[in-house]
Scaffold this motif. Structure first.
Motif, PDB file in Angstrom:
ATOM      1  N   ASP A 339     130.495  17.988 -17.474  1.00 56.98           N
ATOM      2  CA  ASP A 339     130.205  18.993 -16.352  1.00 56.98           C
ATOM      3  C   ASP A 339     130.381  18.438 -14.967  1.00 56.98           C
ATOM      4  O   ASP A 339     129.341  17.911 -14.586  1.00 56.98           O
ATOM      5  CB  ASP A 339     129.047  19.863 -16.643  1.00 56.98           C
ATOM      6  CG  ASP A 339     128.792  20.953 -15.779  1.00 56.98           C
ATOM      7  OD1 ASP A 339     129.573  20.918 -14.935  1.00 56.98           O
ATOM      8  OD2 ASP A 339     127.964  21.727 -16.196  1.00 56.98           O
ATOM      9  N   ASN A 341     130.512  19.452 -12.229  1.00 59.45           N
ATOM     10  CA  ASN A 341     129.648  20.225 -11.115  1.00 59.45           C
ATOM     11  C   ASN A 341     128.191  19.853 -11.422  1.00 59.45           C
ATOM     12  O   ASN A 341     127.484  19.243 -10.339  1.00 59.45           O
ATOM     13  CB  ASN A 341     129.711  21.709 -11.254  1.00 59.45           C
ATOM     14  CG  ASN A 341     130.911  22.253 -11.218  1.00 59.45           C
ATOM     15  OD1 ASN A 341     131.590  22.007 -10.147  1.00 59.45           O
ATOM     16  ND2 ASN A 341     131.303  23.315 -11.864  1.00 59.45           N
ATOM     17  N   ALA A 342     127.827  19.534 -12.560  1.00 59.63           N
ATOM     18  CA  ALA A 342     126.300  19.207 -12.720  1.00 59.63           C
ATOM     19  C   ALA A 342     126.217  17.516 -12.329  1.00 59.63           C
ATOM     20  O   ALA A 342     125.363  17.165 -11.591  1.00 59.63           O
ATOM     21  CB  ALA A 342     125.761  19.136 -13.973  1.00 59.63           C
ATOM     22  N   LEU A 344     127.918  16.220  -9.768  1.00 57.18           N
ATOM     23  CA  LEU A 344     127.989  15.913  -8.208  1.00 57.18           C
ATOM     24  C   LEU A 344     126.482  16.768  -7.802  1.00 57.18           C
ATOM     25  O   LEU A 344     126.029  16.121  -6.861  1.00 57.18           O
ATOM     26  CB  LEU A 344     129.035  16.930  -7.798  1.00 57.18           C
ATOM     27  CG  LEU A 344     130.341  16.434  -7.943  1.00 57.18           C
ATOM     28  CD1 LEU A 344     131.423  17.275  -7.432  1.00 57.18           C
ATOM     29  CD2 LEU A 344     130.521  15.163  -7.215  1.00 57.18           C
ATOM     30  N   GLU A 345     126.081  17.500  -8.650  1.00 52.15           N
ATOM     31  CA  GLU A 345     124.591  18.025  -8.271  1.00 52.15           C
ATOM     32  C   GLU A 345     123.490  16.900  -8.364  1.00 52.15           C
ATOM     33  O   GLU A 345     122.670  16.845  -7.411  1.00 52.15           O
ATOM     34  CB  GLU A 345     124.078  19.378  -9.010  1.00 52.15           C
ATOM     35  CG  GLU A 345     124.999  20.492  -8.801  1.00 52.15           C
ATOM     36  CD  GLU A 345     124.739  21.304  -7.582  1.00 52.15           C
ATOM     37  OE1 GLU A 345     123.556  20.784  -6.930  1.00 52.15           O
ATOM     38  OE2 GLU A 345     125.212  22.114  -7.108  1.00 52.15           O
ATOM     39  N   LEU A 360     127.746  19.986  -0.343  1.00 52.00           N
ATOM     40  CA  LEU A 360     128.729  20.024  -1.496  1.00 52.00           C
ATOM     41  C   LEU A 360     129.581  21.387  -1.350  1.00 52.00           C
ATOM     42  O   LEU A 360     128.788  22.567  -1.226  1.00 52.00           O
ATOM     43  CB  LEU A 360     128.265  19.983  -2.879  1.00 52.00           C
ATOM     44  CG  LEU A 360     128.818  20.344  -4.236  1.00 52.00           C
ATOM     45  CD1 LEU A 360     129.982  19.197  -4.189  1.00 52.00           C
ATOM     46  CD2 LEU A 360     127.935  20.132  -5.341  1.00 52.00           C
ATOM     47  N   THR A 363     133.793  24.074  -6.475  1.00 44.33           N
ATOM     48  CA  THR A 363     133.407  23.852  -7.699  1.00 44.33           C
ATOM     49  C   THR A 363     134.580  23.728  -8.709  1.00 44.33           C
ATOM     50  O   THR A 363     135.549  24.002  -8.567  1.00 44.33           O
ATOM     51  CB  THR A 363     132.540  24.999  -8.424  1.00 44.33           C
ATOM     52  OG1 THR A 363     133.427  26.151  -8.432  1.00 44.33           O
ATOM     53  CG2 THR A 363     131.097  25.373  -7.860  1.00 44.33           C
ATOM     54  N   ALA A 364     134.339  22.831  -9.844  1.00 45.17           N
ATOM     55  CA  ALA A 364     135.115  22.544 -10.945  1.00 45.17           C
ATOM     56  C   ALA A 364     135.085  23.867 -11.923  1.00 45.17           C
ATOM     57  O   ALA A 364     133.996  24.195 -12.304  1.00 45.17           O
ATOM     58  CB  ALA A 364     134.973  21.313 -11.854  1.00 45.17           C
ATOM     59  N   HIS A 365     136.451  24.269 -12.389  1.00 44.13           N
ATOM     60  CA  HIS A 365     136.630  25.475 -13.010  1.00 44.13           C
ATOM     61  C   HIS A 365     136.177  25.285 -14.481  1.00 44.13           C
ATOM     62  O   HIS A 365     135.541  25.946 -15.252  1.00 44.13           O
ATOM     63  CB  HIS A 365     137.754  25.990 -12.843  1.00 44.13           C
ATOM     64  CG  HIS A 365     138.143  26.373 -11.569  1.00 44.13           C
ATOM     65  ND1 HIS A 365     137.158  26.942 -10.638  1.00 44.13           N
ATOM     66  CD2 HIS A 365     139.495  26.433 -10.939  1.00 44.13           C
ATOM     67  CE1 HIS A 365     137.851  27.342  -9.382  1.00 44.13           C
ATOM     68  NE2 HIS A 365     139.268  26.697  -9.541  1.00 44.13           N
ATOM     69  N   VAL A 397     135.274  19.825  -3.428  1.00 43.85           N
ATOM     70  CA  VAL A 397     136.165  19.961  -4.656  1.00 43.85           C
ATOM     71  C   VAL A 397     137.250  21.083  -4.731  1.00 43.85           C
ATOM     72  O   VAL A 397     136.778  22.204  -4.368  1.00 43.85           O
ATOM     73  CB  VAL A 397     135.049  20.309  -5.833  1.00 43.85           C
ATOM     74  CG1 VAL A 397     135.853  20.394  -7.061  1.00 43.85           C
ATOM     75  CG2 VAL A 397     133.825  19.215  -5.799  1.00 43.85           C
ATOM     76  N   ASP A 399     140.162  22.372  -7.618  1.00 41.38           N
ATOM     77  CA  ASP A 399     140.370  22.386  -8.919  1.00 41.38           C
ATOM     78  C   ASP A 399     141.563  23.329  -9.253  1.00 41.38           C
ATOM     79  O   ASP A 399     141.584  24.270  -8.838  1.00 41.38           O
ATOM     80  CB  ASP A 399     139.277  22.828  -9.858  1.00 41.38           C
ATOM     81  CG  ASP A 399     139.446  22.423 -11.333  1.00 41.38           C
ATOM     82  OD1 ASP A 399     140.458  21.812 -11.546  1.00 41.38           O
ATOM     83  OD2 ASP A 399     138.722  22.997 -12.271  1.00 41.38           O
ATOM     84  N   LEU A 406     138.909  15.483  -5.205  1.00 38.67           N
ATOM     85  CA  LEU A 406     137.628  15.272  -4.676  1.00 38.67           C
ATOM     86  C   LEU A 406     137.618  14.782  -3.428  1.00 38.67           C
ATOM     87  O   LEU A 406     138.127  13.508  -3.297  1.00 38.67           O
ATOM     88  CB  LEU A 406     136.513  14.722  -5.556  1.00 38.67           C
ATOM     89  CG  LEU A 406     135.092  14.213  -5.012  1.00 38.67           C
ATOM     90  CD1 LEU A 406     134.142  15.616  -4.962  1.00 38.67           C
ATOM     91  CD2 LEU A 406     134.464  12.957  -5.795  1.00 38.67           C
TER      92      LEU A 406
END
Length: 477
Positions: A339, A341-342, A344-345, A360, A363-365, A397, A399, A406
């Motif tokens: 994941d 997104n997770a 990067l978070e 940030l 998001t990545a799909h 990001v 995608d 990135l």
């Protein structure tokens, strides 16, 4: 070359199809020429034989019987006349068809019979409305009106256009009878004789299409192993332990697959040997550093002890960074969906816990298939690099179905354009803002690029137009 297909399949198919088309056109031209000559032999022989028979019959008749016979035989496509004067000046015609017909006529009429021959492109004029054809009219025909300007939209029928091209429009023959009279024959070729040979052209077209389809299938079968080999080479950069290629097909294909599989086995052995060497180096370096650290702790003098410990810490960091750099391209870690997104978070939360600002955007799909720990190390190096030299980091990001991009931007002084590639060299650092005083060993960007390339991607640096440095990480989907 411009205009050519980019793929090997397209180029081979273009060359083969072009060659087939040229060959078929040449074959069609030769066949049509042979057909034309055969038509002249057949038609010329038949016309010459008929003219000779009519001339022999007219020689035996008197004037009245001749006219009655000529009136009866004067029917399209053969027109006969006894009233046209003998042409005393006929331009010599040395064309192949004229020469051939002249030989055929001489053979049928005999060597002593005078005759004249002309093959022209002008069809005989249609007969007048009267019962008797205009050919037999006693009065000379009126002069034809001047021809209007040619209108290309008003084209002659297809068979007549073909007859023009073949030169088969109109036979004109004048023969001297035994009493000195002249008889004139005009022979117009029938439409079914001079029409295009549609059946022959259809056969050539079917042959061309059939051979082109077979050529396309053959080219596809020959180029498909190359495409498979190219795909395997592309996957090899991301997964060195991918399944080997099937060694089947023609001899050359089997040899190429066998060589590729051998290369893959050697690379795997090389990586395994390197990992064992790195593990030994890690153990051999850490052991004396640990012993020196313990001995430094026993020193009574505090200032020297602190300096010894600082030097040992720097040595440990340099050794670990060097090992991380050497491990940057290894693929011992299995590939798994992550994941993004997770990930990067978590990096943003870790940076904020230390008092740094990280934004940030995007998001990545969908999850990204990668080596999770290696990719996290790559992203951590980029974010730490931005925070250490640019106060804060901005992550964006983007995608797409083909790749995940990135962007990590800082707000520092940037890097001179001539140094943008050199900073990826191991242990290379700039002298001013990116000097040893700020920490680091000069391997962070090198490790990050190695990891990116091990995933089949790329890492580049560029100066942002509004200031600061921007790292561009592209990872294939």
């Amino acid at each position: 070359m411009r205009g050519l297909p980019q793929s090997l399949f397209g180029r081979l198919l273009l060359f083969l199809t072009g060659g087939l088309i040229v060959a078929q056109l040449l074959s069609a031209a030769i066949l049509l020429q042979d057909r034309e000559q055969a038509l002249y032999h057949a038609i010329g022989g038949h016309v010459a034989q008929r003219i000779a028979a009519i001339v022999d019959l007219l020689d035996t008749l008197d004037e009245g019987e001749r006219r009655r016979l000529v009136t009866a035989l004067d029917l399209p496509p053969t027109r006969i006349s006894l009233d046209l004067p003998w042409e005393t000046a006929v331009e010599p015609d040395e064309r192949y068809h004229t020469t051939l017909f002249r030989v055929l006529l001489r053979r049928q009429l005999g060597p002593s019979r005078p005759f004249q021959l002309e093959i022209n492109d002008d069809p005989p004029p249609p007969p007048p409305p009267a019962e008797r054809p205009r050919w037999l009219a006693l009065d000379p025909p009126p002069a034809p009106p001047p021809a209007p300007p040619r209108d290309w939209t008003d084209r002659p029928p297809r068979w007549r256009r073909h007859a023009m091209m073949l030169g088969l429009r109109n036979f004109v023959v004048q023969v001297r009878l035994s009493d000195g009279a002249a008889v004139t024959f005009q022979q117009m070729l029938p439409e079914e004789v001079i029409a295009w040979p549609v059946r022959l052209l259809l056969i050539l077209l079917v042959l061309l299409v059939s051979v082109a389809v077979l050529a396309a299938l053959a080219v596809r079968a020959l180029t498909r192993p190359l495409a498979v080999l190219a795909d395997a080479a592309g996957e090899l950069g991301r997964d060195i332990r991918r399944p080997p290629l099937d060694e089947n097909g023609p001899l050359e294909v089997r040899r190429a697959a066998r060589a590729f599989n051998t290369m893959q086995e050697r690379l795997i052995r090389y990586i395994e040997d390197r990992n064992r060497i790195l593990a030994a180096l890690s153990h051999d370096l850490k052991t004396p550093i640990t012993r020196l650290r313990l001995r430094a702790e026993l020193l009574d003098d505090a200032p020297p002890r602190e300096k010894f410990l600082a030097d040992l810490d720097e040595m440990a960091q340099m050794a670990q960074a060097s090992l991380d750099f050497l491990r940057g391209g290894e693929d011992s870690e299995p590939i798994a969906p992550v994941d993004f997104n997770a990930l990067l978070e978590s990096l943003r939360d870790d940076a904020e816990d230390t008092g740094h600002a990280v934004s940030l955007v995007g998001t990545a799909h969908q999850p990204l298939r990668c080596r999770p720990l290696a990719l996290k190390r790559c992203l951590t190096n980029l974010v730490d690099n931005a925070l250490n030299y640019g106060q804060r980091a901005e992550i964006a990001v983007t995608d797409t179905p083909a790749r995940l991009t990135l962007l990590v931007r800082d707000h520092g002084p940037g890097i001179p354009a001539a140094e943008l590639e050199r900073v990826f060299e191991p242990f290379y650092r700039l002298e001013h803002s990116r000097s040893r005083d700020t920490g680091g060993t000069g391997l962070g960007l090198s490790i990050a690029r190695n990891i990116a390339r091990a995933h089949g991607g790329e890492l580049k640096l560029r100066n942002h137009p509004q200031g600061g440095l921007e790292a561009v990480l592209e990872l294939p989907r």
